[in-house]
Motif scaffolding. Structure first.
Motif, short mmCIF file in Angstrom:
data_model
loop_
_atom_site.label_atom_id
_atom_site.label_comp_id
_atom_site.label_asym_id
_atom_site.label_seq_id
_atom_site.Cartn_x
_atom_site.Cartn_y
_atom_site.Cartn_z
N HIS A 83 0.82 -1.21 0.00
CA HIS A 83 0.00 0.00 0.00
C HIS A 83 0.86 1.27 0.00
N ILE A 84 1.85 1.28 0.86
CA ILE A 84 2.61 2.53 1.04
C ILE A 84 3.44 2.88 -0.20
N PRO A 85 4.27 1.97 -0.73
CA PRO A 85 5.03 2.38 -1.92
C PRO A 85 4.12 2.70 -3.11
N LEU A 86 2.99 1.99 -3.23
CA LEU A 86 2.10 2.29 -4.35
C LEU A 86 1.51 3.69 -4.21
N THR A 87 1.18 4.07 -2.99
CA THR A 87 0.70 5.43 -2.78
C THR A 87 1.79 6.44 -3.13
N LEU A 88 3.02 6.13 -2.73
CA LEU A 88 4.11 7.05 -3.05
C LEU A 88 4.31 7.15 -4.56
N ILE A 89 4.15 6.02 -5.27
CA ILE A 89 4.27 6.05 -6.73
C ILE A 89 3.20 6.97 -7.31
N LEU A 90 2.00 6.85 -6.76
CA LEU A 90 0.92 7.71 -7.25
C LEU A 90 1.25 9.18 -7.08
N ILE A 91 1.80 9.52 -5.92
CA ILE A 91 2.19 10.92 -5.71
C ILE A 91 3.22 11.30 -6.76
N GLY A 92 4.18 10.41 -6.98
CA GLY A 92 5.22 10.69 -7.97
C GLY A 92 4.63 10.90 -9.35
N ILE A 93 3.73 10.00 -9.76
CA ILE A 93 3.13 10.11 -11.09
C ILE A 93 2.36 11.41 -11.21
N THR A 94 1.62 11.74 -10.15
CA THR A 94 0.83 12.96 -10.18
C THR A 94 1.72 14.19 -10.33
N LEU A 95 2.74 14.27 -9.48
CA LEU A 95 3.60 15.46 -9.53
C LEU A 95 4.29 15.57 -10.89
N ARG A 96 4.71 14.42 -11.42
CA ARG A 96 5.43 14.42 -12.67
C ARG A 96 4.51 14.85 -13.80
N GLY A 97 3.32 14.28 -13.82
CA GLY A 97 2.37 14.61 -14.88
C GLY A 97 2.05 16.09 -14.89
N VAL A 98 1.72 16.61 -13.73
CA VAL A 98 1.31 18.01 -13.74
C VAL A 98 2.50 18.93 -13.99
N SER A 99 3.68 18.59 -13.47
CA SER A 99 4.79 19.53 -13.71
C SER A 99 5.20 19.51 -15.18
N PHE A 100 5.08 18.36 -15.83
CA PHE A 100 5.40 18.31 -17.26
C PHE A 100 4.45 19.22 -18.04
N ILE A 101 3.18 19.08 -17.75
CA ILE A 101 2.21 19.84 -18.53
C ILE A 101 2.29 21.33 -18.16
N PHE A 102 2.49 21.62 -16.87
CA PHE A 102 2.54 23.03 -16.47
C PHE A 102 3.72 23.72 -17.15
N ARG A 103 4.86 23.06 -17.19
CA ARG A 103 6.02 23.79 -17.69
C ARG A 103 5.93 24.03 -19.19
N HIS A 104 5.09 23.24 -19.87
CA HIS A 104 4.97 23.49 -21.31
C HIS A 104 3.72 24.29 -21.70
N TYR A 105 2.73 24.31 -20.84
CA TYR A 105 1.49 24.98 -21.24
C TYR A 105 1.19 26.25 -20.46
N ASP A 106 2.04 26.56 -19.48
CA ASP A 106 1.77 27.80 -18.75
C ASP A 106 1.87 28.96 -19.73
N ALA A 107 0.86 29.83 -19.68
CA ALA A 107 0.80 30.91 -20.67
C ALA A 107 1.91 31.94 -20.45
N VAL A 108 2.38 32.05 -19.23
CA VAL A 108 3.41 33.03 -18.92
C VAL A 108 4.67 32.28 -18.51
N ILE A 109 5.80 32.69 -19.10
CA ILE A 109 7.06 32.03 -18.71
C ILE A 109 7.74 32.93 -17.69
N ASP A 110 7.85 32.45 -16.45
CA ASP A 110 8.51 33.27 -15.43
C ASP A 110 9.18 32.37 -14.40
N GLU A 111 9.37 32.93 -13.22
CA GLU A 111 10.06 32.20 -12.16
C GLU A 111 9.43 30.85 -11.84
N SER A 112 8.12 30.75 -12.03
CA SER A 112 7.45 29.52 -11.62
C SER A 112 7.97 28.32 -12.40
#
Ligand code: HDD
Ligand code: HEM
Ligand code: HEM
Lengths: 339, 435
Positions: A83-112
């Motif tokens: 249960h525990i490592p699978l939950t950690l994997i889920l957190i990893g997948i979530t963070l990775r997915g959103v950071s990939f998409i955010f860094r390429h689709y954010d309308a403004v390129i700045d410090e974020s």
């Protein structure tokens, strides 16, 4: 029909390891790049991975669905004790997915962007490490089957099953495989000035793979791990590993000559052979618990279910694979037209 | 907090989160292709700008929907291992087909996002339609799995074992149609009004009015048509429940005693101890009519069922009232929208736009409330009349921490996505449009 299901299980797993692995590896390569190369690496990853990125991690979902539909007993044990490592994997997948998409689709390129990049790189290392540790847990012989968990404490049931040196080594090994895949993929995509960098990275990754693999086997052997003992005595596994090592030669030749497709093919083949060796070593007793080995074919779903699942998978495959192939092909063509 | 409660809260929280992204991912592509179609037809640059900005929205929501969905497919097993051990093989069919639908969607999305100026224009537009259709298909398929939990079928339950499994029959369980129809309409209603509301706000603030008016019209047309159909579909659901899950109906209506010609309660405060509903408005015989199409039909009250099979009455009742109340408001807003086609004067007024700004979140509130009715109303069963939720939960202690972790993670995600959307709109408003 069970063989059709097993085929799709293996097929999805391989594709996840190859495509998803190269994807994770890209983040690892980026992490270990100098500042200026990081930007290039990031752009290259986006160009190569972008069009198929959305489809990539669906493979893991298919693996999950096949497991729970066809192999409910296995699924049940894995879901409870890991249960525990699978939950950690889920957190990893979530963070990775959103950071990939955010860094390429954010309308403004700045410090974020810095935050997105940091998250992306961190989760790119973290997730495959835990994926490897989870698999290490499954084969390490420290899982406690559900009917016996009340005899043990929390730590033994939910922590020791995956947080041990053996699984940690498996995790390192798997991450190194990902980095190796990705570095080899990037060689073909970079311009001449940067090609050298990825070549070096690919070589380093190869060394890490071989080293961590040997340490893993040695450690398992010395400490009497059932899996490792059987692994080195299984003629198929040993020959697959041997073949995989020999494949390094054509791989290096094709990399040198700049053959993009062939070098990727060999890199992929190598990884497939390694994973297949691990799978075969103990098949069908993939799961090794504290109280003995458990066959994958035991406690499978009834025939009627397997039949429908098999048919669904075949139909699904017939729809999806040509689509995926066409997607890859059209964008390759576009790239050719552009250059 | 007990382990079981924490697991239930976590499931509810993650599903409630996922459903928002899933709905938007399901419906936005339709707005996008309509705008795209208008661009191809009129070559009005505004539609191109709008299509491209909606496409970014689709991409962001697709990924958030996909990762939260991935989490869910693990969670079903992580939280309810006993449920999945038995139910997994039975409801595997919709899930494996759903996998195929997602795949088609992801491939089509790949073509669409990266295909501008590269693919044949018509083919490119069609890939957009495929995104929408496969999104809706996947939504219908998952809901069928949920329908099975409400109306288990396709197996024989003998001595605690599930025998003679027929996955096709389980897939086409008695609840799937009414639930899927109602859900798809809900997705269109909620997303239509939410997207429309965002554009109404921009018009209200007098920013880039021409573009936002076009966007508003496309989104709200979808939303309003769905909202007008919603009560009809809801009536089908209610009649269905009356047959299949009379306890749920009784809880929805806070109806304790069996009666012929039962009244319909509107509002009211439920006291579960004394079994009283205070401060309600009662419409005589209406409940009998709505449930069975007959003013004098007998409606079973909660007291006719053993106490340990009662769902939480107050929550179910309030949630149902909320859904129907908001549904009524949305119907009124839809009528106003269609009348304003004829009475152009209305749209010149700021009040008109203010109305739709207020309406923006209501569809999603109704949708979440509806799910609470369905899911809480099913308690204490995870598989209706077969398996109790408490027997399905994971033996792992400390689920509370997992619950908190998800709350924190998803809250941060929600804040970031909102912030990103806001940046998107800001940039959109600054883009000069040359026609
Ligand atoms: C925009 C959202 C929305 C709106 C305006 C309505 N509903 Fe709804 N309702 C849903 C969104 C929803 C939902 C979230 O989609 C549910 C949860 C599960 C399902 O199948 O649909 C639901 C469930 C649901 C159920 C329970 C179905 C079950 O448990 O199987 C009933 C009886 C109704 N609805 C009835 C109505 C009526 C009579 C409405 C009259 C206006 C209404 N709904 C408006
Ligand atoms: C996305 C929309 C959905 C929402 C908002 C939702 C909401 C909820 C809520 C509020 C609960 C907690 C009920 C309680 O314990 O009192 C719950 C439980 C649950 N839901 Fe849903 N649900 C949704 C769709 C689904 C679907 C499609 C499935 C299955 C395929 C599903 C499976 C479950 C399961 C397994 C539980 C836990 C067991 C239980 O409490 O009975 N849900 N959901
Ligand atoms: C009523 C409930 C649900 C609806 C309508 C729904 C619908 C959707 C849709 C439309 C998507 C595509 C994402 C997008 O386009 O933005 C999605 C993603 C996903 N959903 Fe759900 N979902 C529901 C509940 C669930 C549940 C209970 C599960 C878990 C078993 C689940 C599993 C998934 C998975 C695995 C994905 C990701 C697939 C991908 O990578 O594209 N969903 N869902």
């Amino acid at each position: 029909m069970i063989y059709v299901v097993l085929f799709f299980l293996a097929f999805s797993l391989f594709l996840y390891v190859l495509l998803g692995g190269a994807d994770f590896g890209a983040g690892i390569v980026e992490l270990f790049s100098s500042k200026e190369n990081q930007q290039i690496t990031k752009k290259t990853i986006y160009r190569v991975m972008g069009p198929i990125w959305e489809a990539n991690h669906i493979w893991i979902i298919i693996v999950m669905v096949i497991l729970w539909v066809a192999f409910p007993v296995y699924f049940n044990i894995i879901m409870i004790s890991l249960h525990i490592p699978l939950t950690l994997i889920l957190i990893g997948i979530t963070l990775r997915g959103v950071s990939f998409i955010f860094r390429h689709y954010d309308a403004v390129i700045d410090e974020s962007q810095k935050i997105y990049n940091g998250l992306f790189r961190f989760s790119s290392v973290f997730t495959p490490l835990l994926l490897g540790m989870t698999f290490g847990g499954i084969i390490s012989g420290s899982i406690i089957p559900p009917e016996a968990i009340h005899q043990y404490g929390f730590g033994e049931v939910y922590i020791d099953s995956w947080l041990n040196s053996f699984s940690f080594l498996t995790g390192i090994f798997f991450s190194a495989l990902c980095a190796f895949l990705s570095a080899t993929l990037l060689i073909g995509e970079a311009d001449e000035a940067h090609e050298k960098i990825y070549r070096r990275k690919s070589a380093i990754a190869t060394i890490v793979v071989v080293l961590s693999g040997s340490i893993l086997i040695l450690y398992g052997y010395v400490n009497n791990y059932v899996f490792i003992k059987d692994f080195i005595q299984n003629p198929f596994s040993v020959s697959l590993i041997g073949a995989s090592a020999l494949t390094l030669i054509p791989l290096w030749i094709h990399i040198k000559k700049g053959h993009k497709i062939l070098s990727r093919f060999y890199a992929g083949l190598q990884v497939v052979m390694i994973i297949a060796a691990a799978m075969i070593a103990h098949f069908p007793y993939v799961l090794i618990t504290k109280q003995g080995e458990l066959s994958l074919l035991e406690g499978i779903a009834p025939d009627s279910v397997i039949r429908v699942l098999g048919i669904s998978l075949i139909v699904g495959g017939l729809v999806i694979l040509p689509g995926l192939f066409h997607l890859l092909k059209s964008f390759k063509m576009i790239k050719v037209l552009e250059s | 907090m007990e382990n079981l409660d924490a697991a239930r809260l976590q499931m509810a929280f993650t599903l409630a989160f996922h459903i928002i992204f899933a709905c938007i991912g399901m419906v936005m592509p339709f707005f996008m292709v309509v705008s795209h179609y208008k661009w191809l037809k009129t070559r009005n640059q505004i539609y191109l700008t709008l299509t491209k900005s909606w496409q970014k929205g689709v991409a962001i929501f697709f990924v958030t929907g996909a990762v939260s969905g991935t989490a869910l497919s693990f969670e079903l097993g992580l939280l309810w291992p006993e449920f999945m051990k038995h139910a997994g093989p039975i409801i595997g069919m919709p899930f494996s087909l759903e996998g195929a639908a997602f795949f088609v969607e992801a491939i089509a999305l790949g073509f669409y996002l990266y295909g501008w100026n590269k693919l044949n224009e018509r083919f490119h537009w069609i890939t957009g339609i495929i995104i929408g259709i496969s999104g809706v298909a996947s939504g219908i398929l998952v809901v069928s799995a949920n329908g099975w939990m409400n109306a288990p079928s396709g197996f024989d339950y003998i001595n605690g074992e599930f025998l003679n499994i027929d996955p096709v029959k389980a897939f086409l369980n008695p609840a799937w149609f009414s639930q899927a129809l109602h859900m798809v309409l809900a997705a269109f209603t909620a997303t239509g009004f939410a997207v429309g509301g965002i554009h109404a706000y921009q018009i209200y603030k007098n920013r880039n009015v021409e573009l936002h008016k076009k966007a508003f019209r496309i989104a709200v047309t979808f939303g309003a048509i769905a909202a007008l159909l919603q009560p009809i579909s809801g009536d089908i659901s209610a009649k269905d429940i009356a047959q299949r899950q009379p306890v749920k109906l009784a809880a929805m209506e806070a109806h304790y005693n069996t009666e012929k010609g039962a009244p319909l309660y509107i509002g009211g405060i439920v006291n579960e101890e004394t079994q009283e509903v205070k401060y309600k408005i009662a419409i005589p015989k209406a409940l009998s009519f709505l449930s069975f199409g007959d003013f004098d039909a007998e409606v079973k009250g909660l007291n006719d069922f053993p106490k340990d099979t009662h769902p939480p009455v107050a929550i179910t009742h309030y949630a149902f009232q909320t859904m129907v109340g908001l549904g009524t408001l949305l119907v009124i807003a839809s009528l106003i929208f269609f009348i304003s086609y004829k009475r152009k004067k209305w749209t010149a007024k700021n009040k008109y736009w203010l109305l739709f700004i207020i309406m923006a979140p209501l569809g999603f509130f109704a949708l979440e409330a509806g799910w609470v009715v369905t899911e809480v109303g099913r308690q204490p069963w995870i598989i209706y009349n077969i398996m109790k939720t408490k027997d399905a939960v994971t033996p792992m202690p400390g689920m509370v921490y997992s619950f908190y972790m998800y709350v924190i993670l998803y809250t941060i995600l929600a804040v970031v996505v909102t912030w990103l959307m806001q940046r998107q709109i800001k940039v959109l408003n600054k883009t000069p449009i040359e026609s």
